[in-house]
Design a protein around this motif. Structure first.
Motif, PDB file in Angstrom:
ATOM      1  N   LYS A  30       0.883  -1.165   0.000  1.00  0.00           N
ATOM      2  CA  LYS A  30       0.000   0.000   0.000  1.00  0.00           C
ATOM      3  C   LYS A  30       0.918   1.211   0.000  1.00  0.00           C
ATOM      4  CE  LYS A  30      -3.725  -2.494   0.596  1.00  0.00           C
ATOM      5  NZ  LYS A  30      -3.894  -3.341  -0.549  1.00  0.00           N
ATOM      6  N   GLY A  31       1.062   1.829  -1.172  1.00  0.00           N
ATOM      7  CA  GLY A  31       2.026   2.916  -1.293  1.00  0.00           C
ATOM      8  C   GLY A  31       3.419   2.359  -1.085  1.00  0.00           C
ATOM      9  N   GLU A  32       4.136   2.925  -0.143  1.00  0.00           N
ATOM     10  CA  GLU A  32       5.483   2.443   0.187  1.00  0.00           C
ATOM     11  C   GLU A  32       5.469   1.401   1.310  1.00  0.00           C
ATOM     12  OE1 GLU A  32       8.361   3.320  -1.479  1.00  0.00           O
ATOM     13  OE2 GLU A  32       6.941   4.277  -2.849  1.00  0.00           O
ATOM     14  N   GLU A  33       4.318   1.203   1.922  1.00  0.00           N
ATOM     15  CA  GLU A  33       4.198   0.272   3.043  1.00  0.00           C
ATOM     16  C   GLU A  33       4.053  -1.165   2.529  1.00  0.00           C
ATOM     17  OE1 GLU A  33       1.162  -0.611   6.718  1.00  0.00           O
ATOM     18  OE2 GLU A  33       1.330   1.434   5.957  1.00  0.00           O
ATOM     19  N   VAL A  34       4.911  -2.041   3.050  1.00  0.00           N
ATOM     20  CA  VAL A  34       4.916  -3.445   2.644  1.00  0.00           C
ATOM     21  C   VAL A  34       4.320  -4.285   3.765  1.00  0.00           C
ATOM     22  CG1 VAL A  34       6.385  -5.369   1.912  1.00  0.00           C
ATOM     23  CG2 VAL A  34       6.992  -3.036   1.267  1.00  0.00           C
ATOM     24  N   ALA A  35       3.497  -5.250   3.371  1.00  0.00           N
ATOM     25  CA  ALA A  35       2.845  -6.128   4.355  1.00  0.00           C
ATOM     26  C   ALA A  35       3.881  -6.855   5.204  1.00  0.00           C
ATOM     27  CB  ALA A  35       1.961  -7.140   3.634  1.00  0.00           C
ATOM     28  N   ASP A  36       3.470  -7.198   6.405  1.00  0.00           N
ATOM     29  CA  ASP A  36       4.373  -7.938   7.286  1.00  0.00           C
ATOM     30  C   ASP A  36       4.453  -9.406   6.841  1.00  0.00           C
ATOM     31  OD1 ASP A  36       2.195  -9.420   8.435  1.00  0.00           O
ATOM     32  OD2 ASP A  36       1.899  -7.857   9.913  1.00  0.00           O
ATOM     33  N   ASP A  37       5.445 -10.087   7.382  1.00  0.00           N
ATOM     34  CA  ASP A  37       5.689 -11.480   6.999  1.00  0.00           C
ATOM     35  C   ASP A  37       4.496 -12.386   7.275  1.00  0.00           C
ATOM     36  OD1 ASP A  37       8.219 -10.811   6.106  1.00  0.00           O
ATOM     37  OD2 ASP A  37       9.228 -11.448   7.952  1.00  0.00           O
ATOM     38  N   GLY A  38       3.737 -12.096   8.317  1.00  0.00           N
ATOM     39  CA  GLY A  38       2.588 -12.926   8.667  1.00  0.00           C
ATOM     40  C   GLY A  38       1.560 -12.990   7.549  1.00  0.00           C
ATOM     41  N   LYS A  39       1.334 -11.861   6.883  1.00  0.00           N
ATOM     42  CA  LYS A  39       0.362 -11.836   5.778  1.00  0.00           C
ATOM     43  C   LYS A  39       0.864 -12.650   4.588  1.00  0.00           C
ATOM     44  CE  LYS A  39      -1.908  -7.690   7.175  1.00  0.00           C
ATOM     45  NZ  LYS A  39      -2.598  -6.507   6.879  1.00  0.00           N
ATOM     46  N   ILE A  40       2.151 -12.597   4.359  1.00  0.00           N
ATOM     47  CA  ILE A  40       2.738 -13.380   3.265  1.00  0.00           C
ATOM     48  C   ILE A  40       2.658 -14.862   3.589  1.00  0.00           C
ATOM     49  CG2 ILE A  40       4.896 -13.871   2.031  1.00  0.00           C
ATOM     50  CD1 ILE A  40       5.519 -10.812   2.467  1.00  0.00           C
ATOM     51  N   ILE A  41       2.983 -15.222   4.810  1.00  0.00           N
ATOM     52  CA  ILE A  41       2.911 -16.629   5.239  1.00  0.00           C
ATOM     53  C   ILE A  41       1.481 -17.138   5.140  1.00  0.00           C
ATOM     54  CG2 ILE A  41       3.141 -18.159   7.245  1.00  0.00           C
ATOM     55  CD1 ILE A  41       5.584 -16.338   8.048  1.00  0.00           C
ATOM     56  N   ASP A  42       0.519 -16.342   5.586  1.00  0.00           N
ATOM     57  CA  ASP A  42      -0.891 -16.746   5.496  1.00  0.00           C
ATOM     58  C   ASP A  42      -1.310 -16.965   4.046  1.00  0.00           C
ATOM     59  OD1 ASP A  42      -1.123 -16.603   8.248  1.00  0.00           O
ATOM     60  OD2 ASP A  42      -2.182 -14.674   8.256  1.00  0.00           O
ATOM     61  N   PHE A  43      -0.884 -16.067   3.151  1.00  0.00           N
ATOM     62  CA  PHE A  43      -1.229 -16.220   1.742  1.00  0.00           C
ATOM     63  C   PHE A  43      -0.626 -17.494   1.160  1.00  0.00           C
ATOM     64  CE2 PHE A  43       0.153 -15.691  -2.656  1.00  0.00           C
ATOM     65  CZ  PHE A  43      -1.086 -15.716  -3.271  1.00  0.00           C
ATOM     66  N   VAL A  44       0.652 -17.715   1.418  1.00  0.00           N
ATOM     67  CA  VAL A  44       1.317 -18.919   0.892  1.00  0.00           C
ATOM     68  C   VAL A  44       0.613 -20.173   1.407  1.00  0.00           C
ATOM     69  CG1 VAL A  44       3.466 -20.276   0.931  1.00  0.00           C
ATOM     70  CG2 VAL A  44       3.545 -17.799   0.502  1.00  0.00           C
ATOM     71  N   THR A  45       0.263 -20.181   2.671  1.00  0.00           N
ATOM     72  CA  THR A  45      -0.460 -21.319   3.244  1.00  0.00           C
ATOM     73  C   THR A  45      -1.791 -21.512   2.525  1.00  0.00           C
ATOM     74  OG1 THR A  45       0.574 -20.977   5.393  1.00  0.00           O
ATOM     75  CG2 THR A  45      -1.460 -22.260   5.359  1.00  0.00           C
ATOM     76  N   SER A  46      -2.491 -20.422   2.243  1.00  0.00           N
ATOM     77  CA  SER A  46      -3.787 -20.540   1.570  1.00  0.00           C
ATOM     78  C   SER A  46      -3.631 -21.103   0.164  1.00  0.00           C
ATOM     79  CB  SER A  46      -4.514 -19.190   1.537  1.00  0.00           C
ATOM     80  OG  SER A  46      -4.011 -18.346   0.526  1.00  0.00           O
ATOM     81  N   VAL A  47      -2.581 -20.723  -0.543  1.00  0.00           N
ATOM     82  CA  VAL A  47      -2.348 -21.265  -1.888  1.00  0.00           C
ATOM     83  C   VAL A  47      -2.020 -22.748  -1.795  1.00  0.00           C
ATOM     84  CG1 VAL A  47      -0.865 -21.182  -3.941  1.00  0.00           C
ATOM     85  CG2 VAL A  47      -1.650 -19.052  -2.883  1.00  0.00           C
ATOM     86  N   ARG A  48      -1.186 -23.124  -0.847  1.00  0.00           N
ATOM     87  CA  ARG A  48      -0.831 -24.536  -0.699  1.00  0.00           C
ATOM     88  C   ARG A  48      -2.058 -25.384  -0.385  1.00  0.00           C
ATOM     89  NH1 ARG A  48       3.166 -26.208   3.058  1.00  0.00           N
ATOM     90  NH2 ARG A  48       3.890 -27.723   1.517  1.00  0.00           N
ATOM     91  N   LEU A  49      -3.018 -24.832   0.345  1.00  0.00           N
ATOM     92  CA  LEU A  49      -4.240 -25.570   0.671  1.00  0.00           C
ATOM     93  C   LEU A  49      -5.163 -25.719  -0.538  1.00  0.00           C
ATOM     94  CD1 LEU A  49      -5.021 -24.057   4.181  1.00  0.00           C
ATOM     95  CD2 LEU A  49      -4.211 -26.380   3.669  1.00  0.00           C
ATOM     96  N   ARG A  50      -4.973 -24.876  -1.542  1.00  0.00           N
ATOM     97  CA  ARG A  50      -5.831 -24.918  -2.731  1.00  0.00           C
ATOM     98  C   ARG A  50      -5.355 -25.877  -3.806  1.00  0.00           C
ATOM     99  NH1 ARG A  50      -6.494 -18.500  -3.888  1.00  0.00           N
ATOM    100  NH2 ARG A  50      -5.463 -18.050  -1.927  1.00  0.00           N
ATOM    101  N   VAL A  51      -4.108 -26.303  -3.749  1.00  0.00           N
ATOM    102  CA  VAL A  51      -3.584 -27.202  -4.781  1.00  0.00           C
ATOM    103  C   VAL A  51      -3.748 -28.647  -4.337  1.00  0.00           C
ATOM    104  CG1 VAL A  51      -1.970 -25.503  -5.716  1.00  0.00           C
ATOM    105  CG2 VAL A  51      -1.210 -27.026  -3.907  1.00  0.00           C
ATOM    106  N   ASP A  52      -3.818 -29.539  -5.331  1.00  0.00           N
ATOM    107  CA  ASP A  52      -4.015 -30.960  -5.036  1.00  0.00           C
ATOM    108  C   ASP A  52      -2.902 -31.526  -4.168  1.00  0.00           C
ATOM    109  OD1 ASP A  52      -6.383 -31.058  -6.480  1.00  0.00           O
ATOM    110  OD2 ASP A  52      -5.372 -31.663  -8.331  1.00  0.00           O
ATOM    111  N   ASP A  53      -1.659 -31.136  -4.460  1.00  0.00           N
ATOM    112  CA  ASP A  53      -0.508 -31.623  -3.707  1.00  0.00           C
ATOM    113  C   ASP A  53       0.254 -30.417  -3.154  1.00  0.00           C
ATOM    114  OD1 ASP A  53       1.756 -32.806  -2.650  1.00  0.00           O
ATOM    115  OD2 ASP A  53       2.524 -33.527  -4.581  1.00  0.00           O
ATOM    116  N   PRO A  54       0.051 -30.091  -1.882  1.00  0.00           N
ATOM    117  CA  PRO A  54       0.709 -28.905  -1.317  1.00  0.00           C
ATOM    118  C   PRO A  54       2.237 -28.936  -1.403  1.00  0.00           C
ATOM    119  CG  PRO A  54      -0.930 -29.782   0.212  1.00  0.00           C
ATOM    120  CD  PRO A  54      -0.805 -30.754  -0.920  1.00  0.00           C
ATOM    121  N   GLU A  55       2.800 -30.117  -1.562  1.00  0.00           N
ATOM    122  CA  GLU A  55       4.261 -30.234  -1.630  1.00  0.00           C
ATOM    123  C   GLU A  55       4.835 -29.630  -2.907  1.00  0.00           C
ATOM    124  OE1 GLU A  55       6.064 -31.207   1.041  1.00  0.00           O
ATOM    125  OE2 GLU A  55       4.088 -31.285   1.979  1.00  0.00           O
ATOM    126  N   VAL A  56       3.981 -29.360  -3.923  1.00  0.00           N
ATOM    127  CA  VAL A  56       4.495 -28.772  -5.162  1.00  0.00           C
ATOM    128  C   VAL A  56       4.883 -27.312  -4.969  1.00  0.00           C
ATOM    129  CG1 VAL A  56       3.205 -30.337  -6.665  1.00  0.00           C
ATOM    130  CG2 VAL A  56       2.237 -28.110  -6.104  1.00  0.00           C
TER     131      VAL A  56
END
Length: 124
Positions: A30-56
């Motif tokens: 948002k502008g120059e402000e970058v999200a904290d690591d927790g938001k990135i980790i949550d997003f990555v976790t959500s993507v892994r939960l959406r794929v057939d094989d999270p290990e990919v």
């Protein structure tokens, strides 16, 4: 990707990378402000939960690629991640970013135009 010739492959990889960078920045900056690591980790976790094989999708690779796109890590942080793993991870992450953004057809066209311009300027 094996069916594309060298220049076509480079254009495709450049476009995916530019689209990934643009989508990550839209999601996590948002502008120059970058999200904290927790938001990135949550997003990555959500993507892994959406794929057939999270290990990919290796979470460390995914988080590293997002942090590079956001400027939180230098491009050199990608060392040790193969081109194939990087590209495959960007595609999965990009799908999650675009899916979550729920863009209209016009918004998607504008997004793709921006990504194409970025690919042409930065990665060509």
């Amino acid at each position: 990707m094996n069916q594309l010739d060298g220049p076509a492959t480079n254009q495709y990889v450049s476009l995916v990378t530019a689209a990934f960078f643009e989508a990550a920045r839209r999601r996590f900056m948002k502008g120059e402000e970058v999200a904290d690591d927790g938001k990135i980790i949550d997003f990555v976790t959500s993507v892994r939960l959406r794929v057939d094989d999270p290990e990919v999708l290796d979470p460390n690779v995914a988080e590293t690629l997002i942090n590079i796109a956001l400027g939180k890590l230098p491009p050199e942080a990608r060392k040790g991640i193969s081109g194939e793993v990087s590209h495959g991870s960007k595609i999965l992450l990009l799908a999650g970013l675009i899916g979550d953004a729920q863009l209209s057809a016009d918004e998607l066209d504008a997004f793709l135009a921006t990504a194409r311009e970025m690919a042409d300027e930065v990665f060509s």
